[in-house]
Design a protein around this motif. Structure first.
Motif, PDB file in Angstrom:
ATOM      1  N   PRO A 122       9.444  11.128   2.656  1.00  0.00           N
ATOM      2  CA  PRO A 122       8.465  10.020   2.824  1.00  0.00           C
ATOM      3  C   PRO A 122       8.462   9.319   1.113  1.00  0.00           C
ATOM      4  O   PRO A 122       8.890  10.011   0.224  1.00  0.00           O
ATOM      5  CB  PRO A 122       7.476  10.810   3.170  1.00  0.00           C
ATOM      6  CG  PRO A 122       8.084  11.825   3.803  1.00  0.00           C
ATOM      7  CD  PRO A 122       9.130  12.249   3.190  1.00  0.00           C
ATOM      8  N   GLY A 123       8.212   8.220   1.186  1.00  0.00           N
ATOM      9  CA  GLY A 123       7.754   7.762  -0.323  1.00  0.00           C
ATOM     10  C   GLY A 123       6.256   7.452  -0.229  1.00  0.00           C
ATOM     11  O   GLY A 123       5.715   8.028   0.602  1.00  0.00           O
ATOM     12  N   ARG A 124       5.767   6.574  -1.306  1.00  0.00           N
ATOM     13  CA  ARG A 124       4.435   6.490  -1.385  1.00  0.00           C
ATOM     14  C   ARG A 124       3.709   5.793  -0.240  1.00  0.00           C
ATOM     15  O   ARG A 124       2.663   6.195   0.304  1.00  0.00           O
ATOM     16  CB  ARG A 124       4.259   5.428  -2.648  1.00  0.00           C
ATOM     17  CG  ARG A 124       2.803   5.191  -2.885  1.00  0.00           C
ATOM     18  CD  ARG A 124       2.642   4.409  -4.145  1.00  0.00           C
ATOM     19  NE  ARG A 124       1.158   3.885  -4.467  1.00  0.00           N
ATOM     20  CZ  ARG A 124       0.419   3.068  -3.993  1.00  0.00           C
ATOM     21  NH1 ARG A 124       1.100   2.248  -2.982  1.00  0.00           N
ATOM     22  NH2 ARG A 124      -0.855   3.074  -4.221  1.00  0.00           N
ATOM     23  N   ASP A 125       4.182   4.679   0.241  1.00  0.00           N
ATOM     24  CA  ASP A 125       3.671   4.088   1.505  1.00  0.00           C
ATOM     25  C   ASP A 125       3.488   4.999   2.673  1.00  0.00           C
ATOM     26  O   ASP A 125       2.557   4.946   3.419  1.00  0.00           O
ATOM     27  CB  ASP A 125       4.376   2.730   1.801  1.00  0.00           C
ATOM     28  CG  ASP A 125       4.163   1.650   0.752  1.00  0.00           C
ATOM     29  OD1 ASP A 125       3.232   1.590   0.169  1.00  0.00           O
ATOM     30  OD2 ASP A 125       5.220   1.086   0.225  1.00  0.00           O
ATOM     31  N   GLU A 126       4.800   5.738   2.929  1.00  0.00           N
ATOM     32  CA  GLU A 126       4.928   6.307   3.902  1.00  0.00           C
ATOM     33  C   GLU A 126       3.648   7.716   3.998  1.00  0.00           C
ATOM     34  O   GLU A 126       3.148   8.085   4.902  1.00  0.00           O
ATOM     35  CB  GLU A 126       6.249   7.121   4.078  1.00  0.00           C
ATOM     36  CG  GLU A 126       7.295   6.268   4.468  1.00  0.00           C
ATOM     37  CD  GLU A 126       7.919   5.223   3.362  1.00  0.00           C
ATOM     38  OE1 GLU A 126       8.415   4.225   3.823  1.00  0.00           O
ATOM     39  OE2 GLU A 126       7.405   5.387   2.221  1.00  0.00           O
ATOM     40  N   PHE A 160       9.359   5.401   6.939  1.00  0.00           N
ATOM     41  CA  PHE A 160       9.965   3.891   6.767  1.00  0.00           C
ATOM     42  C   PHE A 160       8.846   2.856   7.052  1.00  0.00           C
ATOM     43  O   PHE A 160       9.120   2.002   8.029  1.00  0.00           O
ATOM     44  CB  PHE A 160      11.216   3.880   7.378  1.00  0.00           C
ATOM     45  CG  PHE A 160      12.392   4.568   7.314  1.00  0.00           C
ATOM     46  CD1 PHE A 160      13.101   4.139   6.186  1.00  0.00           C
ATOM     47  CD2 PHE A 160      12.642   6.006   7.490  1.00  0.00           C
ATOM     48  CE1 PHE A 160      14.314   4.956   5.543  1.00  0.00           C
ATOM     49  CE2 PHE A 160      13.648   6.647   7.132  1.00  0.00           C
ATOM     50  CZ  PHE A 160      14.477   5.994   6.093  1.00  0.00           C
ATOM     51  N   VAL A 161       7.856   2.875   6.322  1.00  0.00           N
ATOM     52  CA  VAL A 161       6.784   1.688   6.388  1.00  0.00           C
ATOM     53  C   VAL A 161       6.761   0.531   5.193  1.00  0.00           C
ATOM     54  O   VAL A 161       6.132  -0.248   5.182  1.00  0.00           O
ATOM     55  CB  VAL A 161       5.645   2.142   6.858  1.00  0.00           C
ATOM     56  CG1 VAL A 161       5.648   2.737   8.273  1.00  0.00           C
ATOM     57  CG2 VAL A 161       4.967   3.251   5.858  1.00  0.00           C
ATOM     58  N   GLY A 162       7.470   1.267   4.244  1.00  0.00           N
ATOM     59  CA  GLY A 162       7.088   0.367   2.769  1.00  0.00           C
ATOM     60  C   GLY A 162       8.491  -0.554   2.744  1.00  0.00           C
ATOM     61  O   GLY A 162       8.928  -0.871   3.724  1.00  0.00           O
ATOM     62  N   ARG A 163       8.873  -0.855   1.595  1.00  0.00           N
ATOM     63  CA  ARG A 163       9.821  -1.832   1.316  1.00  0.00           C
ATOM     64  C   ARG A 163      11.200  -1.638   1.912  1.00  0.00           C
ATOM     65  O   ARG A 163      12.018  -2.244   2.562  1.00  0.00           O
ATOM     66  CB  ARG A 163      10.002  -2.185  -0.167  1.00  0.00           C
ATOM     67  CG  ARG A 163       8.919  -2.927  -0.883  1.00  0.00           C
ATOM     68  CD  ARG A 163       9.221  -2.971  -2.038  1.00  0.00           C
ATOM     69  NE  ARG A 163      10.318  -3.993  -2.526  1.00  0.00           N
ATOM     70  CZ  ARG A 163      11.319  -3.962  -3.346  1.00  0.00           C
ATOM     71  NH1 ARG A 163      11.114  -2.814  -4.148  1.00  0.00           N
ATOM     72  NH2 ARG A 163      12.340  -4.649  -3.499  1.00  0.00           N
ATOM     73  N   LEU A 193      15.033  -1.646   6.659  1.00  0.00           N
ATOM     74  CA  LEU A 193      15.743  -1.223   7.516  1.00  0.00           C
ATOM     75  C   LEU A 193      15.528  -1.720   8.915  1.00  0.00           C
ATOM     76  O   LEU A 193      16.320  -1.967   9.979  1.00  0.00           O
ATOM     77  CB  LEU A 193      15.166   0.232   7.970  1.00  0.00           C
ATOM     78  CG  LEU A 193      15.661   1.277   8.951  1.00  0.00           C
ATOM     79  CD1 LEU A 193      17.226   1.367   8.902  1.00  0.00           C
ATOM     80  CD2 LEU A 193      15.011   2.398   9.080  1.00  0.00           C
ATOM     81  N   ASP A 194      14.263  -2.267   9.219  1.00  0.00           N
ATOM     82  CA  ASP A 194      14.063  -3.330  10.408  1.00  0.00           C
ATOM     83  C   ASP A 194      14.915  -4.369  10.690  1.00  0.00           C
ATOM     84  O   ASP A 194      15.407  -4.686  11.472  1.00  0.00           O
ATOM     85  CB  ASP A 194      12.520  -3.590  10.202  1.00  0.00           C
ATOM     86  CG  ASP A 194      11.427  -2.368  10.682  1.00  0.00           C
ATOM     87  OD1 ASP A 194      11.885  -1.712  11.012  1.00  0.00           O
ATOM     88  OD2 ASP A 194      10.397  -2.805  10.067  1.00  0.00           O
TER      89      ASP A 194
END
Length: 282
Positions: free
Chosen positions: A136-140, A147-150, A155-156
């Motif tokens: 996970p990154g910061r947004d996740e 996978f909800v950040g940039r 990926l979407d």
């Protein structure tokens, strides 16, 4: 405190938190810059040093000594559990993803959990197409979802280009807690979460697995080869009961930094689309 000073302090504290700093180890701040700028003490013979040395027998600190509190008064630090001190998770009795999620939430064997805000286990739907990323990154970390950040938005778009979306894939990571500063997870951290990932694969029984990025590809395929050598080739992941066709490709976060590499990822996506089409015919 002025408004600008307050903003600077807030930004500094946020940076400390992102780097994993969660406690102070001294009672007062120490100006290390002033210490390094101080002239070095003059050196003489041992006898001269003894004559000029102040009397510290009564416990008085020498002039210029660091203002460090005694060990007894320092704040106790709770050490992270060593890998050998943590029993490996027993997951054979877990038969649903909901039960697995509870087991991950109760797991204390990965030190990253101590600095992360949320657990990021899975996203998407229970489908026979599994995507595995790195961490996970910061947004996740803030949202508790992979996978909800940039990188997630890219990926979407990548999935949409071959007719897929979040409702037609299952997404997870090799580890479920954000490494401080978004650094690459260590092999030990990945290994601590490996039993949970293996159990996810056993429960999902995916037709294909897509590995996003070098860290995921190396750990899942048990190799030291780089992602550019691994991508674009169908490999096999050896699950407990069967071998699963597995394709490694470039991580969306890497593509954001190196957009010229998107052509390689596009070729990999076309390979995935072709394989999924063959599976649908069967």
């Amino acid at each position: 405190m002025s408004e600008s000073a307050a903003k600077s302090t807030s930004s500094l504290l946020a940076w400390y938190e992102a780097m994993g700093v969660d406690e102070a180890i001294g009672e007062e701040p120490v100006d290390r810059f002033a210490q390094s700028a101080a002239p070095p003490a003059s050196q003489g013979t041992p006898r001269d040093s003894a004559k000029g040395a102040p009397d510290t027998a009564a416990g008085a600190a020498p002039k210029g000594a660091l203002n460090v509190p005694p060990k007894a008064s320092r704040k106790a630090r709770r050490p992270a559990p060593a890998p050998e001190d943590v029993a490996p998770p027993v997951l054979e009795g877990i038969e649903t993803l909901a039960e697995l999620e509870k087991a991950v939430a109760a797991f204390e064997g990965c030190p990253l959990k101590r600095t992360a805000k949320n657990t990021c286990l899975r996203a998407g739907a229970r489908r026979p197409r599994m995507l595995i990323g790195e961490a996970p990154g910061r947004d996740e970390d803030l949202q508790g979802k992979p996978f909800v950040g940039r990188a997630g938005k890219l990926l979407d778009k990548m999935l949409a280009a071959i007719g897929l979306d979040e409702t037609s894939v299952y997404i997870t990571n090799t580890i479920y807690w954000r490494p401080p500063g978004n650094r690459t997870p260590t092999p030990q951290e990945i290994g601590s979460c490996a039993p949970f990932l293996a159990r996810q694969i056993e429960l999902l029984r995916p037709e294909v697995i897509v590995l996003l990025g070098g860290a995921a590809a190396k750990s899942m395929l048990e190799t030291t080869e780089g992602i550019m050598r691994l991508r674009g080739k169908w490999k096999l992941y050896h699950a407990k009961e069967r071998d699963i066709p597995t394709l490694a490709t470039l991580h969306p976060a890497y593509l954001l930094r190196s957009p010229e590499a998107k052509r390689y990822a596009w070729r990999d996506l076309l390979m995935l689309k072709e394989r999924l089409g063959e599976l649908e015919k069967d």
